[in-house]
Design a protein around this motif. Structure first.
Motif, PDB file in Angstrom:
ATOM      1  N   LEU A   1       0.831  -1.199   0.000  1.00 26.23           N
ATOM      2  CA  LEU A   1       0.000   0.000   0.000  1.00 26.23           C
ATOM      3  C   LEU A   1       0.867   1.252   0.000  1.00 26.23           C
ATOM      4  O   LEU A   1       1.933   1.296   0.620  1.00 26.23           O
ATOM      5  CB  LEU A   1      -0.921   0.002   1.223  1.00 26.23           C
ATOM      6  CG  LEU A   1      -2.004  -1.080   1.279  1.00 26.23           C
ATOM      7  CD1 LEU A   1      -2.773  -0.985   2.593  1.00 26.23           C
ATOM      8  CD2 LEU A   1      -2.956  -0.961   0.087  1.00 26.23           C
ATOM      9  N   PHE A   2       0.396   2.276  -0.710  1.00 27.25           N
ATOM     10  CA  PHE A   2       1.140   3.527  -0.783  1.00 27.25           C
ATOM     11  C   PHE A   2       1.383   4.099   0.612  1.00 27.25           C
ATOM     12  O   PHE A   2       0.531   4.025   1.504  1.00 27.25           O
ATOM     13  CB  PHE A   2       0.375   4.567  -1.606  1.00 27.25           C
ATOM     14  CG  PHE A   2       0.321   4.253  -3.079  1.00 27.25           C
ATOM     15  CD1 PHE A   2       1.452   3.873  -3.765  1.00 27.25           C
ATOM     16  CD2 PHE A   2      -0.878   4.357  -3.775  1.00 27.25           C
ATOM     17  CE1 PHE A   2       1.410   3.603  -5.119  1.00 27.25           C
ATOM     18  CE2 PHE A   2      -0.944   4.081  -5.124  1.00 27.25           C
ATOM     19  CZ  PHE A   2       0.209   3.700  -5.810  1.00 27.25           C
ATOM     20  N   ASN A   3       2.543   4.726   0.765  1.00 28.35           N
ATOM     21  CA  ASN A   3       2.875   5.411   2.018  1.00 28.35           C
ATOM     22  C   ASN A   3       3.608   6.702   1.665  1.00 28.35           C
ATOM     23  O   ASN A   3       4.828   6.709   1.495  1.00 28.35           O
ATOM     24  CB  ASN A   3       3.739   4.511   2.907  1.00 28.35           C
ATOM     25  CG  ASN A   3       4.065   5.171   4.234  1.00 28.35           C
ATOM     26  OD1 ASN A   3       3.517   6.229   4.591  1.00 28.35           O
ATOM     27  ND2 ASN A   3       4.983   4.568   4.974  1.00 28.35           N
ATOM     28  N   PHE A   4       2.838   7.784   1.526  1.00 28.85           N
ATOM     29  CA  PHE A   4       3.395   9.066   1.131  1.00 28.85           C
ATOM     30  C   PHE A   4       3.389  10.041   2.307  1.00 28.85           C
ATOM     31  O   PHE A   4       2.429  10.077   3.086  1.00 28.85           O
ATOM     32  CB  PHE A   4       2.592   9.690  -0.012  1.00 28.85           C
ATOM     33  CG  PHE A   4       2.609   8.889  -1.277  1.00 28.85           C
ATOM     34  CD1 PHE A   4       3.796   8.603  -1.921  1.00 28.85           C
ATOM     35  CD2 PHE A   4       1.422   8.434  -1.835  1.00 28.85           C
ATOM     36  CE1 PHE A   4       3.824   7.864  -3.098  1.00 28.85           C
ATOM     37  CE2 PHE A   4       1.431   7.698  -3.007  1.00 28.85           C
ATOM     38  CZ  PHE A   4       2.638   7.405  -3.639  1.00 28.85           C
ATOM     39  N   ASN A   5       4.430  10.834   2.401  1.00 26.55           N
ATOM     40  CA  ASN A   5       4.505  11.903   3.389  1.00 26.55           C
ATOM     41  C   ASN A   5       4.304  13.225   2.648  1.00 26.55           C
ATOM     42  O   ASN A   5       5.222  13.735   2.010  1.00 26.55           O
ATOM     43  CB  ASN A   5       5.859  11.885   4.095  1.00 26.55           C
ATOM     44  CG  ASN A   5       5.960  12.949   5.174  1.00 26.55           C
ATOM     45  OD1 ASN A   5       5.036  13.746   5.392  1.00 26.55           O
ATOM     46  ND2 ASN A   5       7.099  12.992   5.870  1.00 26.55           N
TER      47      ASN A   5
END
Length: 298
Positions: A46-50
């Motif tokens: 799953l995407f994990n963007f900051n």
């Protein structure tokens, strides 16, 4: 604090995970920028963007609604940049290292700024399975174009290559405008088209379409009349056969069946909910005969 986002997913740091890049307009100063953030997750997770760690990419003359597409154009294993401009042009920027981009072509395949084909939207596929990229474009003309193996032809001026839609009413492929502005996306071998008025249309890729000819259209004389034509909100039907009538749009999509029509009796139907445009009225007799009439709503 931004608006008018145009997003693109690409692996920017060669870790196998898709990162996020986008153009947007700052609500405070009105400036347009291209920025990205790396995906902290591993590939296929799953995407994990900051979003607090956004990095800007410097590009000249960036405008609102310009759309980025990051792909490897020169087989050096780092992403280059295609930019579909709101003014209609297509530009190619080479990645010279560390996501620093230099303009190499400002009229890719001859697509320059054009007022009638503004808001250029981009997608990439390999429809002919030859391991060469095909470019898919949409714009304000409402048409979707496909340019096969376009990287080999970057400096050429290619004619528009509009996709055709198989129309079961006409039994043939026809060019079709999806409206004021369209944004194509690739789903496997197929296309999904986003419409400026809202909604999506799914287009199945039919590599080879064999038309059935006109045999299905009755060659017998059937009295079948529609009036008025053009119409505003309703039409009247006259026929000497019993059967039913179906209204189709230009894509050949049925818009609903009407109740059984009795011969020699005027039958009035309301079409006030249809938007203005061209449609096909198809009469199917109880004997299986078919008659097609083009109707226009003003």
């Amino acid at each position: 604090n931004v608006r008018f986002l145009k997003i693109n997913f690409a692996d920017l740091n060669a870790d196998g995970a898709l990162d996020l890049a986008f153009t947007s307009v700052n609500n405070t100063n009105g400036q347009t920028s291209l920025r990205y953030t790396l995906n902290m997750a591993r590939a296929n997770q799953l995407f994990n963007f900051n979003i607090n760690n956004l990095i800007s990419i410097s590009l000249p003359n960036l405008s609102a609604f310009d759309e980025p597409l990051l792909i490897d154009m020169d087989n050096d294993r780092d992403p280059d940049l295609l930019l579909g401009r709101f003014q209609g042009g297509l530009r190619y920027f080479e990645n010279t290292g560390n996501l620093n981009f230099s303009l190499r072509n400002q009229r890719v395949i001859g697509i320059g700024d054009d007022f009638t084909e503004r808001a250029l939207s981009l997608a990439i596929a390999d429809f002919n399975k030859n391991s060469k990229l095909d470019l898919v474009t949409g714009d304000r003309s409402g048409y979707v174009n496909i340019y096969p193996d376009f990287i080999e032809k970057l400096n050429d001026s290619l004619p528009n290559n509009r996709i055709t839609i198989f129309n079961p009413i006409l039994n043939q492929n026809t060019s079709y405008s999806f409206g004021r502005e369209v944004s194509p996306a690739v789903y496997g071998d197929d296309l999904v088209v986003g419409l400026t008025g809202g909604g999506l249309q799914f287009l199945k890729n039919r590599n080879i379409v064999t038309a059935v000819g006109n045999e299905a259209i009755s060659k017998k004389e059937i009295h079948f009349q529609l009036f008025p034509n053009p119409f505003y909100d309703k039409i009247t039907i006259q026929t000497d056969r019993s059967g039913k009538i179906i209204i189709y749009n230009l894509l050949g999509i049925p818009l609903g069946d009407l109740s059984k029509i009795i011969p020699s009796i005027d039958y009035e139907i309301s079409l006030r909910d249809l938007p203005k445009g061209v449609y096909f009225a198809v009469f199917m007799s109880d004997e299986g005969e078919r008659v097609i009439k083009k109707i226009i709503k003003n």
